[in-house]
Each structure stands twice: as structure tokens, then as C-alpha cells.
Design a protein around this motif. Structure first.
Motif, PDB file in Angstrom:
ATOM      1  N   ALA A  53       0.821  -1.208   0.000  1.00  0.00           N
ATOM      2  CA  ALA A  53       0.000   0.000   0.000  1.00  0.00           C
ATOM      3  C   ALA A  53       0.854   1.256   0.000  1.00  0.00           C
ATOM      4  O   ALA A  53       0.531   2.241  -0.685  1.00  0.00           O
ATOM      5  N   ASP A  54       1.946   1.248   0.759  1.00  0.00           N
ATOM      6  CA  ASP A  54       2.782   2.441   0.881  1.00  0.00           C
ATOM      7  C   ASP A  54       3.886   2.515  -0.166  1.00  0.00           C
ATOM      8  O   ASP A  54       4.331   3.615  -0.520  1.00  0.00           O
ATOM      9  N   HIS A  55       4.326   1.361  -0.652  1.00  0.00           N
ATOM     10  CA  HIS A  55       5.406   1.318  -1.643  1.00  0.00           C
ATOM     11  C   HIS A  55       5.045   0.285  -2.713  1.00  0.00           C
ATOM     12  O   HIS A  55       5.574  -0.833  -2.704  1.00  0.00           O
ATOM     13  N   PRO A  56       4.142   0.633  -3.628  1.00  0.00           N
ATOM     14  CA  PRO A  56       3.725  -0.317  -4.661  1.00  0.00           C
ATOM     15  C   PRO A  56       4.928  -0.856  -5.437  1.00  0.00           C
ATOM     16  O   PRO A  56       5.848  -0.113  -5.782  1.00  0.00           O
ATOM     17  N   GLY A  57       4.898  -2.151  -5.658  1.00  0.00           N
ATOM     18  CA  GLY A  57       5.979  -2.781  -6.411  1.00  0.00           C
ATOM     19  C   GLY A  57       7.099  -3.324  -5.544  1.00  0.00           C
ATOM     20  O   GLY A  57       7.932  -4.102  -6.038  1.00  0.00           O
ATOM     21  N   ARG A  58       7.150  -2.927  -4.267  1.00  0.00           N
ATOM     22  CA  ARG A  58       8.177  -3.455  -3.385  1.00  0.00           C
ATOM     23  C   ARG A  58       7.659  -4.704  -2.686  1.00  0.00           C
ATOM     24  O   ARG A  58       6.502  -4.786  -2.297  1.00  0.00           O
ATOM     25  N   GLY A  59       8.538  -5.688  -2.535  1.00  0.00           N
ATOM     26  CA  GLY A  59       8.171  -6.931  -1.874  1.00  0.00           C
ATOM     27  C   GLY A  59       9.137  -7.261  -0.766  1.00  0.00           C
ATOM     28  O   GLY A  59      10.197  -6.643  -0.619  1.00  0.00           O
TER      29      GLY A  59
END
Length: 320
Positions: free
Chosen positions: A171-177
Motif C-alpha cells: 500500500a505504501d510502496h507499490p511494487g516493493r516486496g
């Protein structure tokens, strides 16, 4: 008139990681410069079942003209925290908040500010131990404070918590896993920053000899063995008084605690060095400082007022 803001009122209010960092940093700086004052913690003795004792904190932020009372109460596995803000311009209680969101944001932001100031230059990897409520905002706030982090590791076992950590990050950093690890000892040896945020029932206890040179170990919950702070080159705390109060509330003997070399608010102001060498192993204790709670609570209350959220409760009869 007292406005009451429940957990549902506060849940959807938009506070970005960058905003949370700024609010908490400002609150800590005001505490260090005397524009925010914190009183003595009042706590009952621990009840003997391993749970922290109920306690209360009092503070005043003169810049915001707010006095805050934060309380924490636990019964069995249930914990309730509240924050009561008084308007100093009228000497009247203004807002009563369920402090769960205030506390989790404050803890994560303080952890992230600690990492920003104390992580070794070029730090790129972080291991988060635990997936409970206190852990779920940690990675988004760390990325806001240290955007160079490119490897996020998670050591956790509860599926619901793991899913919540991943959802908050997305939600806060789209694309980060975040990568789930099973070899915690191996992950510790590779991590530049280790954040211990597990609950008291965790079996994980990272020993000092597993930390790489220059590592920063941050304790906001459980997951570190005492060897980490007993052998650290440097120990930093949000507040020495807060660390002593936490120890008293949890029944930890004072002599069990390490000597503190620096406090985070002084590091933020440049009064005291944080890291003094790239190879130092540093242990940091994140404890609650009511100055940060007041700053966050005041901001959330203002957002809620703009949206007409909350319930107004009259405290005295209005004059006709």
C-alpha cells in the motif's frame, strides 16, 4: 466538549510514511529543546504473569499547546492504549483517541529515524523479526527513511501477520516486496539492519556473534539476545528514562540494562554523535516518548475534524 475518536474513525485517515517521519522527528526535537516536556511514568507493579504492568505517561507540547496523557492497560492478552489531549489555550480536554494507530506509527517512525541516523553508510538490507501490530509499519517507514534499502527480509511464522506486513508494504510502496526467510541465523549475518519486533512468545533470540561488522540492531519488541546489547560498541535509546520505565513495567531488573551512550533526540539535533565508525555494531532501544504521541495524535485529530469523524461528548452542562 470532548471529541472521542475510536479505532474505526482513525483507521482510514491518510498519513504517509514521510508525514509520520516528519511528525515524530519534530516531536522528538521539541522534547530535546525543552519545547515539549515529559513527566515521570506512573506504573503499577507487574502482575506476575509475564505481561507488562498498566502505566501512564504525561507530557506537554508548548508549540502545539497540547498536554497529553497516554495510558496502557493489559488484561490477559488484550491490550488497550488511549491518548487524551488537552487544549492548553482553554485548559480543557479536547480529544480522546484510541492510541493503537498512534502507537504503531510512532514506534515504526522512531525505528526508522533510528536507522536513518545509525545505520552504516551504504546500508542496503534489513531483516524484520516479527509480524505483529508493532511490526507492520516498520518496513514502509524504513524505506521512507533509507530509500537505498533494496533487500527486505522477514522472519515470521504467523500467516495473518505475514500477509498484513506484505499488504502494508504494498500500500505504501507499490511494487516493493519482502522475502520470507526460514534461516534466521543466515539472514542476520547478511543484514545491515536487524529490527526485533516479535512478541514475547518468540523463539528467536539473535546472538551478537551473528551480527556482521557495522550492523545496527534495533529492539522494539523481542528477538534479540542480551549479548547484543552487552557487547555492542555503542548503545542508543530513544530515552534513557523511557528505557528504565519500560524495564520497571515489565519487571526487568535495572542492572540488566546496558549503559546508554546517546539518546535519539540529541542525535537528531547533532548534539551527540550516533555512529562513530563504519564497523561499529550498534544496539538501539526504541521506547515510547509521549512527545511523539502528542505530535501524531494532534495531527490525526485535525484530520478527523476536517472529515467530521468522531463523537462529541459534553462534559458539563452548557449555559443557556
Amino acid at each position: 466538549m470532548l471529541r472521542v475518536l475510536g479505532r474505526g474513525d482513525l483507521a482510514a485517515l491518510p498519513v504517509s510514511p514521510a508525514e509520520a517521519l516528519a511528525l515524530v522527528a519534530d516531536g522528538l526535537r521539541r522534547a530535546a529543546t525543552g519545547r515539549s516536556m515529559t513527566g515521570t511514568t506512573t506504573a503499577l507493579p507487574p502482575d506476575g504473569d509475564g505481561h507488562p504492568a498498566p502505566y501512564a505517561l504525561l507530557g506537554r507540547d508548548t508549540a502545539l499547546a497540547r498536554t497529553g496523557f497516554r495510558t496502557s492497560y493489559r488484561s490477559g492478552s488484550r491490550r488497550t492504549t488511549t491518548l487524551l489531549l488537552h487544549d492548553d489555550t482553554g485548559a480543557a480536554p479536547a480529544v480522546l483517541l484510541d492510541a493503537e494507530r498512534v502507537g504503531t506509527l510512532r514506534t515504526a517512525a522512531t525505528c526508522a529515524l533510528t536507522a536513518r541516523e545509525l545505520a552504516a553508510p551504504g546500508a542496503r538490507s534489513v531483516l524484520l523479526i516479527g509480524s505483529g501490530a508493532q511490526a507492520r509499519h516498520v518496513l514502509p517507514l524504513l524505506l521512507a527513511a533509507l530509500p537505498g534499502l533494496d533487500r527486505l527480509l522477514l522472519a515470521a511464522t504467523h500467516p495473518v501477520g505475514i500477509a498484513a506486513v506484505r499488504a502494508r508494504l504494498a500500500a505504501d510502496h507499490p511494487g516493493r516486496g519482502v522475502d520470507l526467510v526460514t534461516d534466521v541465523r543466515g539472514a542476520v549475518a547478511e543484514a545491515d539492519v536487524v529490527v526485533a519486533a516479535a512478541g514475547p512468545g518468540t523463539r528467536t533470540a539473535v546472538e551478537a556473534d551473528r551480527l556482521r561488522p557495522g550492523a545496527l540492531a534495533v529492539r522494539i519488541g523481542h528477538g534479540l539476545a542480551p549479548s547484543v546489547w552487552r557487547t555492542a560498541d555503542r548503545v542508543v535509546a530513544t530515552s534513557t528514562a523511557g528505557l528504565l520505565a519500560l524495564a520497571a513495567a515489565t519487571g526487568v531488573p535495572r542492572e540488566y540494562l546496558p549503559a546508554v551512550d546517546a539518546e535519539l533526540p540529541d542525535v537528531l539535533l547533532g548534539r551527540t554523535p550516533g555512529r562513530t565508525g563504519p564497523a561499529e555494531r550498534i544496539c538501539a532501544f526504541v521506547t515510547g516518548l509521549v512527545a511523539a504521541d502528542i505530535a501524531l495524535g494532534h495531527h490525526l485529530a485535525a484530520l478527523a475534524a476536517e472529515r467530521g469523524l468522531g463523537t462529541d461528548v459534553p462534559l458539563e452542562e452548557e449555559e443557556e
